[in-house]
Design a protein around this motif. Structure first.
Motif, mmCIF file in Angstrom:
data_model
loop_
_atom_site.group_PDB
_atom_site.id
_atom_site.type_symbol
_atom_site.label_atom_id
_atom_site.label_comp_id
_atom_site.label_asym_id
_atom_site.label_seq_id
_atom_site.Cartn_x
_atom_site.Cartn_y
_atom_site.Cartn_z
ATOM 1 N N CYS A 1 45.777 50.837 -41.719
ATOM 2 C CA CYS A 1 44.980 51.706 -42.588
ATOM 3 C C CYS A 1 45.096 51.331 -43.857
ATOM 4 O O CYS A 1 46.012 50.755 -44.410
ATOM 5 C CB CYS A 1 45.278 53.376 -42.830
ATOM 6 S SG CYS A 1 44.401 54.086 -43.612
ATOM 7 N N LEU B 1 43.528 62.160 -50.504
ATOM 8 C CA LEU B 1 43.693 61.744 -49.024
ATOM 9 C C LEU B 1 44.153 62.881 -48.146
ATOM 10 O O LEU B 1 44.131 62.766 -46.924
ATOM 11 C CB LEU B 1 44.844 60.420 -48.730
ATOM 12 C CG LEU B 1 44.263 59.386 -49.382
ATOM 13 C CD1 LEU B 1 45.330 58.190 -49.327
ATOM 14 C CD2 LEU B 1 43.117 58.677 -48.733
ATOM 15 N N ARG B 2 44.577 63.946 -48.860
ATOM 16 C CA ARG B 2 44.618 65.185 -47.794
ATOM 17 C C ARG B 2 43.902 66.536 -48.037
ATOM 18 O O ARG B 2 44.142 67.267 -47.680
ATOM 19 C CB ARG B 2 46.279 65.602 -48.209
ATOM 20 C CG ARG B 2 47.242 64.703 -47.910
ATOM 21 C CD ARG B 2 47.323 64.517 -46.512
ATOM 22 N NE ARG B 2 48.430 63.677 -46.103
ATOM 23 C CZ ARG B 2 48.603 63.579 -44.595
ATOM 24 N NH1 ARG B 2 47.768 63.847 -43.745
ATOM 25 N NH2 ARG B 2 49.751 62.780 -44.214
ATOM 26 N N HIS C 1 39.412 57.529 -36.316
ATOM 27 C CA HIS C 1 40.261 57.233 -37.518
ATOM 28 C C HIS C 1 39.552 57.779 -38.883
ATOM 29 O O HIS C 1 40.255 58.343 -39.645
ATOM 30 C CB HIS C 1 40.655 55.679 -37.569
ATOM 31 C CG HIS C 1 41.590 55.293 -38.833
ATOM 32 N ND1 HIS C 1 42.732 54.910 -38.510
ATOM 33 C CD2 HIS C 1 41.083 55.421 -39.911
ATOM 34 C CE1 HIS C 1 43.298 54.526 -39.611
ATOM 35 N NE2 HIS C 1 42.240 54.800 -40.700
ATOM 36 N N SER D 1 44.739 52.708 -46.717
ATOM 37 C CA SER D 1 45.508 53.444 -47.469
ATOM 38 C C SER D 1 46.993 53.537 -47.215
ATOM 39 O O SER D 1 47.810 54.414 -47.887
ATOM 40 C CB SER D 1 44.979 54.840 -47.282
ATOM 41 O OG SER D 1 43.666 55.041 -47.985
ATOM 42 N N ILE D 2 47.333 52.701 -46.157
ATOM 43 C CA ILE D 2 48.870 52.711 -45.780
ATOM 44 C C ILE D 2 49.388 51.196 -45.646
ATOM 45 O O ILE D 2 49.566 50.779 -44.575
ATOM 46 C CB ILE D 2 49.294 53.524 -44.553
ATOM 47 C CG1 ILE D 2 48.503 55.013 -44.571
ATOM 48 C CG2 ILE D 2 50.790 53.561 -44.254
ATOM 49 C CD1 ILE D 2 48.850 55.761 -43.395
ATOM 50 N N HIS E 1 40.063 60.881 -41.794
ATOM 51 C CA HIS E 1 40.104 60.845 -43.313
ATOM 52 C C HIS E 1 39.317 61.833 -43.798
ATOM 53 O O HIS E 1 39.673 62.575 -44.845
ATOM 54 C CB HIS E 1 39.551 59.551 -43.784
ATOM 55 C CG HIS E 1 40.438 58.550 -43.675
ATOM 56 N ND1 HIS E 1 41.651 58.464 -44.314
ATOM 57 C CD2 HIS E 1 40.557 57.295 -43.061
ATOM 58 C CE1 HIS E 1 42.546 57.426 -44.299
ATOM 59 N NE2 HIS E 1 41.619 56.605 -43.561
ATOM 60 N N LEU F 1 45.734 61.228 -41.846
ATOM 61 C CA LEU F 1 46.169 59.742 -41.625
ATOM 62 C C LEU F 1 46.702 59.601 -40.185
ATOM 63 O O LEU F 1 47.196 60.537 -39.553
ATOM 64 C CB LEU F 1 47.054 59.531 -42.647
ATOM 65 C CG LEU F 1 46.650 59.815 -44.319
ATOM 66 C CD1 LEU F 1 48.077 59.481 -45.042
ATOM 67 C CD2 LEU F 1 45.696 58.947 -44.679
ATOM 68 N N TYR F 2 46.649 58.394 -39.854
ATOM 69 C CA TYR F 2 47.143 58.156 -38.780
ATOM 70 C C TYR F 2 48.394 58.324 -38.510
ATOM 71 O O TYR F 2 49.058 58.368 -37.300
ATOM 72 C CB TYR F 2 46.801 56.586 -38.184
ATOM 73 C CG TYR F 2 47.602 55.668 -38.704
ATOM 74 C CD1 TYR F 2 49.026 55.270 -38.129
ATOM 75 C CD2 TYR F 2 47.311 54.656 -39.778
ATOM 76 C CE1 TYR F 2 49.790 54.380 -38.808
ATOM 77 C CE2 TYR F 2 48.272 53.591 -40.304
ATOM 78 C CZ TYR F 2 49.439 53.464 -39.626
ATOM 79 O OH TYR F 2 50.326 52.447 -40.377
ATOM 80 N N THR F 3 49.387 58.336 -39.508
ATOM 81 C CA THR F 3 50.807 58.836 -39.583
ATOM 82 C C THR F 3 50.913 60.131 -38.895
ATOM 83 O O THR F 3 52.105 60.447 -38.467
ATOM 84 C CB THR F 3 51.565 58.640 -40.658
ATOM 85 O OG1 THR F 3 50.624 59.155 -41.737
ATOM 86 C CG2 THR F 3 51.411 57.042 -40.962
ATOM 87 N N VAL G 1 48.433 56.281 -49.682
ATOM 88 C CA VAL G 1 49.172 57.616 -49.290
ATOM 89 C C VAL G 1 49.933 58.226 -50.370
ATOM 90 O O VAL G 1 50.684 57.257 -51.213
ATOM 91 C CB VAL G 1 49.878 57.143 -48.061
ATOM 92 C CG1 VAL G 1 51.139 56.000 -48.265
ATOM 93 C CG2 VAL G 1 50.363 58.712 -47.476
ATOM 94 N N GLN H 1 38.876 57.288 -49.400
ATOM 95 C CA GLN H 1 39.830 56.377 -49.759
ATOM 96 C C GLN H 1 39.401 55.716 -51.033
ATOM 97 O O GLN H 1 40.185 54.908 -51.634
ATOM 98 C CB GLN H 1 39.679 55.463 -48.498
ATOM 99 C CG GLN H 1 40.539 55.940 -47.300
ATOM 100 C CD GLN H 1 40.299 54.835 -46.145
ATOM 101 O OE1 GLN H 1 39.207 54.884 -45.562
ATOM 102 N NE2 GLN H 1 41.503 54.134 -46.149
#
Length: 235
Positions: A155, A58-59, A197, A157-158, A201, A206-208, A53, A98
């Protein structure tokens, strides 16, 4: 694309933190260097690791794959590489962003070997079923049962964190397989969660972005903080 508003926002935070009426030239210079003099990343996509992240990829919203590209040797090698990173990272789902590629591609594999240590009661409660290696190219998802199930998620990525996230109970995905053939895939419970999930992506989410904030925790909180219950202090 860099936005100058980020720079101004950073200046504002420094003002608030220091409670000063102005910012020195040195502070502005330091902030400027933070944004414009970043270390050049030596690794180029596709990465041999899962990017974390903060990485702009990722965004981003992932791009569709031209069906003509699917049959190329390079694309097939990239799919194999995506799977390789998934296996080496000991995860069950991985999306192209990712590993640094803004492509509408993700892969899922949930083997019996992976599930061998999961108690049958948990498997039943969470509706966890195995899934053979499956590639999803240019996937389109439809929620077929909007009832939401809430479970902890992690995740790649986190790293080292988890949180509770609500996901739809049942979904359906129409996609192309690794050879460009269309298929329809239905899932419920845990597999639906994994797919939802990974679909996030591809949208730059993200799951956050979906989590219940107060449940966001470090995985090894107890070990790292080393709470002494008798003295009720943190060492």
């Amino acid at each position: 694309m860099f936005k100058y508003s980020n720079l101004f926002g950073g200046c504002a935070k420094i003002i608030q933190k220091s409670n000063a009426r102005f910012i020195s030239f040195r502070s502005i210079k330091k902030l400027y260097s933070m944004y414009f003099n970043k270390t050049i990343e030596t690794a180029k996509p596709p990465y041999d690791f899962i990017c974390q992240v903060g990485n702009p990829i990722l965004r981003q919203k992932a791009s569709l794959i031209d069906i003509k590209e699917i049959q190329t040797v390079e694309f097939q090698k990239t799919l194999d590489h995506l799977y390789k990173v998934l296996r080496e990272s000991d995860t069950v789902g991985l999306a192209a962003p990712q590993i640094g590629l803004a492509w509408q591609v993700f892969v899922i594999e949930l083997t019996e070997e992976t599930l061998k240590d999961v108690h049958p009661t948990i498997r039943l409660h969470c509706q966890i079923e195995p899934q053979p290696l499956t590639y999803f190219i240019n996937p389109e998802m439809e929620v077929t049962n909007s009832e939401e199930l809430i479970f902890h998620e992690t995740c790649g990525s986190i790293e080292y964190f988890h949180a509770e996230v609500a996901r739809p109970k049942e979904i359906q995905i129409k996609a192309l397989d690794r050879f460009g053939k269309s298929f329809c895939w239905k899932a419920e419970g845990w597999l639906a969660r994994i797919a939802h999930h990974e679909m996030d992506h591809l949208k730059g989410l993200l799951y956050t972005d979906r989590m219940f904030p107060l449940t966001f925790e470090y995985n090894n909180w107890d070990k790292k903080n080393n709470i002494d219950e008798e003295k009720n202090i943190i060492k």
